[in-house]
Design a protein around this motif. Sequence first.
Motif, PDB file in Angstrom:
ATOM      1  N   ARG A  40      35.080  41.534  43.694  1.00 50.00           N
ATOM      2  CA  ARG A  40      34.680  42.620  42.789  1.00 50.00           C
ATOM      3  C   ARG A  40      35.410  43.930  43.162  1.00 50.00           C
ATOM      4  NH1 ARG A  40      29.442  41.683  43.151  1.00 50.00           N
ATOM      5  NH2 ARG A  40      29.060  43.262  44.702  1.00 50.00           N
ATOM      6  N   ASP A  41      35.499  44.193  44.476  1.00 44.01           N
ATOM      7  CA  ASP A  41      36.081  45.460  44.923  1.00 44.01           C
ATOM      8  C   ASP A  41      37.606  45.449  44.974  1.00 44.01           C
ATOM      9  OD1 ASP A  41      33.544  46.329  45.126  1.00 44.01           O
ATOM     10  OD2 ASP A  41      33.442  46.324  47.315  1.00 44.01           O
ATOM     11  N   PHE A  42      38.192  44.294  45.280  1.00 47.12           N
ATOM     12  CA  PHE A  42      39.650  44.259  45.526  1.00 47.12           C
ATOM     13  C   PHE A  42      40.409  43.355  44.551  1.00 47.12           C
ATOM     14  CE2 PHE A  42      37.538  45.229  49.541  1.00 47.12           C
ATOM     15  CZ  PHE A  42      38.237  46.336  49.986  1.00 47.12           C
ATOM     16  N   GLN A  43      39.694  42.558  43.781  1.00 44.71           N
ATOM     17  CA  GLN A  43      40.284  41.655  42.764  1.00 44.71           C
ATOM     18  C   GLN A  43      41.100  40.502  43.337  1.00 44.71           C
ATOM     19  OE1 GLN A  43      40.776  45.288  41.980  1.00 44.71           O
ATOM     20  NE2 GLN A  43      38.675  44.937  41.307  1.00 44.71           N
ATOM     21  N   ARG A  44      41.260  40.432  44.644  1.00 44.15           N
ATOM     22  CA  ARG A  44      42.008  39.294  45.177  1.00 44.15           C
ATOM     23  C   ARG A  44      41.745  39.123  46.679  1.00 44.15           C
ATOM     24  NH1 ARG A  44      45.879  43.433  46.042  1.00 44.15           N
ATOM     25  NH2 ARG A  44      46.836  42.951  48.041  1.00 44.15           N
ATOM     26  N   ILE A  45      42.078  37.956  47.181  1.00 47.83           N
ATOM     27  CA  ILE A  45      42.048  37.694  48.628  1.00 47.83           C
ATOM     28  C   ILE A  45      43.360  36.990  48.954  1.00 47.83           C
ATOM     29  CG2 ILE A  45      40.957  36.346  50.477  1.00 47.83           C
ATOM     30  CD1 ILE A  45      38.274  36.769  48.906  1.00 47.83           C
ATOM     31  N   ASP A  46      44.149  37.583  49.824  1.00 42.35           N
ATOM     32  CA  ASP A  46      45.475  37.026  50.116  1.00 42.35           C
ATOM     33  C   ASP A  46      45.448  36.003  51.248  1.00 42.35           C
ATOM     34  OD1 ASP A  46      47.052  38.733  48.269  1.00 42.35           O
ATOM     35  OD2 ASP A  46      46.221  40.334  49.507  1.00 42.35           O
ATOM     36  N   CYS A  47      44.655  36.296  52.273  1.00 48.65           N
ATOM     37  CA  CYS A  47      44.639  35.409  53.445  1.00 48.65           C
ATOM     38  C   CYS A  47      43.208  35.253  53.948  1.00 48.65           C
ATOM     39  CB  CYS A  47      45.440  35.977  54.609  1.00 48.65           C
ATOM     40  SG  CYS A  47      47.073  36.593  54.210  1.00 48.65           S
TER      41      CYS A  47
END
Length: 236
Positions: A76-83
């Motif tokens: 919700r806060d960052f729109q993505r998770i990279d790792c």
Amino acid sequence: MTKKITLISGASRGIGRAVSLRLAHEGHFVIVLARNAEEIGELEHEIDESGGKALSFVCDISDEQQVNDVVAEVIRDFQRIDCVVNNAGIGIFKPAEEITADDWERVMDVNVKGTFLLTRAVLPHMKAAGSGHILGIASDVSKRTFATGSLYTASKYAQHAFFESLRREVRSLGIKVSVVYPGLVDTYFHQAEQGEPQQAKFLHADDIASAVSYILNTPPHVLIDELMIHPMSQEW
Ligand code: NJP
């Protein structure tokens, strides 16, 4: 947000803490997870004070709702998770007939179910992005056993199998799966405090942080499937 968004479980101390500090220093926005509210909050503060970016969550990695809630809030806060660094783990070492059903559940819940829950929660977001890096901190005893290690090694073999299988599922989707298999590391894992003399010849938590950094910093066409790392003092 140009920084990589990186989740690290078991970040309050030991390997997870060292990995979090290293990745924050290298410019990741680290999302640090652990049960101990004071320790994980201090880590967030320490990283922020040193110019890095961190957000801490109190999260029992074996609790499906808590894990899903954390991932939902991060998305919700960052729109993505990279790792994601699946690091949280515990060990109980006893002769097999002395292992209680409760011991069995505790170790399997954290090491195996926790790894599964956190990985499952991030996968749809990585798939949608067509990229991502899932990393596991397993163990050299994902590949060998020892007396009194039946429960712990079973959990670490399971992690190994989970990640090996997952790699085959998601590689073609642009998602990397890498596993670090450490030998003995000077942390709080061995019923001792980090830095105690009996652990002087072990790997340092920073050595594992260096391995994680190396794996995560490979160019897009390179995948380090696995990395085994031991102290020189440890026969394997
Ligand atoms: O251990 P330690 P390490 N939910 O005890 C967290 C593997 N490994 O750093 O929740 C969420 O210093 C705990 O936080 P808290 C090992 O199997 C190690 O050595 O606040 N988090 C703490 O931050 C494990 O997978 C060695 O109590 C939970 C962290 O986990 C990984 O390395 C050798 C949790 C443990 O910190 C890190 O262990 C090897 C839960 N339910 C593999 N339960 C070695 N040290 O020699 C625990 O081959 N945590």
